[in-house]
Design a protein around this motif. Sequence first.
Motif, short mmCIF file in Angstrom:
data_model
loop_
_atom_site.label_atom_id
_atom_site.label_comp_id
_atom_site.label_asym_id
_atom_site.label_seq_id
_atom_site.Cartn_x
_atom_site.Cartn_y
_atom_site.Cartn_z
N VAL A 60 -15.59 -2.70 -9.22
CA VAL A 60 -16.81 -2.04 -8.74
C VAL A 60 -18.04 -2.58 -9.46
N THR A 61 -17.98 -2.80 -10.76
CA THR A 61 -19.15 -3.33 -11.46
C THR A 61 -19.46 -4.76 -11.01
N VAL A 76 -17.51 9.09 -3.95
CA VAL A 76 -16.56 8.10 -3.46
C VAL A 76 -15.59 7.80 -4.60
N PHE A 77 -14.31 7.98 -4.36
CA PHE A 77 -13.32 7.65 -5.37
C PHE A 77 -12.25 6.75 -4.76
N GLU A 78 -11.48 6.12 -5.64
CA GLU A 78 -10.57 5.02 -5.35
C GLU A 78 -11.38 3.73 -5.22
N SER A 79 -10.99 2.73 -5.98
CA SER A 79 -11.78 1.50 -6.07
C SER A 79 -11.94 0.81 -4.72
N GLY A 80 -10.90 0.80 -3.90
CA GLY A 80 -11.01 0.17 -2.59
C GLY A 80 -12.00 0.88 -1.70
N GLU A 86 -8.78 -10.03 8.40
CA GLU A 86 -8.17 -10.78 7.30
C GLU A 86 -8.65 -10.25 5.95
N CYS A 87 -9.93 -9.98 5.86
CA CYS A 87 -10.51 -9.45 4.62
C CYS A 87 -9.91 -8.10 4.28
N LEU A 88 -9.87 -7.21 5.26
CA LEU A 88 -9.35 -5.87 5.01
C LEU A 88 -7.86 -5.90 4.69
N SER A 89 -7.15 -6.83 5.31
CA SER A 89 -5.71 -6.94 5.03
C SER A 89 -5.46 -7.31 3.57
N TRP A 90 -6.24 -8.25 3.04
CA TRP A 90 -6.06 -8.63 1.64
C TRP A 90 -6.57 -7.56 0.70
N LEU A 91 -7.62 -6.86 1.10
CA LEU A 91 -8.10 -5.76 0.27
C LEU A 91 -7.02 -4.68 0.13
N PHE A 92 -6.41 -4.30 1.25
CA PHE A 92 -5.38 -3.26 1.18
C PHE A 92 -4.07 -3.79 0.64
N ASP A 148 -11.64 -10.61 -2.62
CA ASP A 148 -11.58 -11.36 -3.88
C ASP A 148 -11.98 -10.47 -5.06
N MET A 149 -12.99 -9.63 -4.86
CA MET A 149 -13.43 -8.74 -5.94
C MET A 149 -12.34 -7.76 -6.33
N ALA A 150 -11.53 -7.35 -5.36
CA ALA A 150 -10.46 -6.40 -5.63
C ALA A 150 -9.28 -7.07 -6.33
N VAL A 151 -8.93 -8.26 -5.89
CA VAL A 151 -7.72 -8.92 -6.39
C VAL A 151 -7.96 -9.62 -7.72
N TRP A 152 -9.13 -10.21 -7.89
CA TRP A 152 -9.39 -11.05 -9.08
C TRP A 152 -9.19 -10.34 -10.42
N PRO A 153 -9.70 -9.11 -10.61
CA PRO A 153 -9.54 -8.50 -11.94
C PRO A 153 -8.08 -8.31 -12.34
N TRP A 154 -7.19 -8.12 -11.38
CA TRP A 154 -5.77 -7.97 -11.68
C TRP A 154 -5.07 -9.33 -11.74
#
Length: 285
Positions: free
Chosen positions: A59-60, A116-120, A143-149, A210-216
């Motif tokens: 989120v940051t 708003v809660f939950e990072s996604g 495609e974007c939403l699929s990788w986000l979820f 990418d923002m969701a997946v990268w930190p992990w």
Amino acid sequence: MSDIPVYTPPKVWVWNKANGGQFANINRPMAGPTHDTELPLGRHPMQLYSLATPNGVKVTVMLEELLALGHSGAEYDAWLIRINQGDQFGSGFVGVNPNSKIPALLDRSGPQPIRVFESGAILLHLAEKFGAFLPTQQPARAECLSWLFWQMGSAPYLGGGFGHFYAYAPTKIEYAIDRFAMEAKRQMDVLNRRLAETRYLAGDQYTVADMAVWPWYGALAKGQIYEAGEFLQVHEYTHVLRWADDIAQRPAVQRGRRVNRTWGAPESQLPKRHDASDFDKDVQP
């Protein structure tokens, strides 16, 4: 395996506070607040209550990327939630996130505050609000939403599964570590195969996926979490490594990963953030 005592589950499970390893003091089998505490409020439209875990960094990074694009409405105050001290169980935080997990966002830009809660959910809220980092046309949007979820469903196996049993559990259990190491490597292979085809997860454009997946998974590929790089042989995932390095070079990402961080080198920390100039100041108490 033969040295592990045989465990027979009781008919009724009973909570044992001491049975939880490193995070025993922050996990419990019920929801709701444990104490009354009001959340602080700053002057910006967005009030973020978080910690620089991978979920918090998502989120940051997003907020800093929006500000870099010139979206002044994304200005935010980032307040530190010390999960090891139970801040997430205060009544004010529970009011924003009944699940008592970071991050939590209070959007005060309109006539009525929106929690708003939950990072996604936070990433989607911000992407749709500012019309950025989320494709509007199909099939790129799907495609974007699929990788986000994908990340939302996969990361618990990495963090709560592999990370917990490999790094944090008070007892090393071969079966559990093998089970989740296999899944962690499978997930890395999924990413590696995708990133062999495209620059970013959703295609040529950098998105909330990418923002969701990268930190992990970027941190895992670089050997920065769980001290498990050699164990998982992360050097094999060359396309993930390329992608991780590419994203890490973005100035907004470099800023975002510092926010609400209280560990590591002093120059990597910014426990609270209220203005862009805070990045140039000494670490806040």
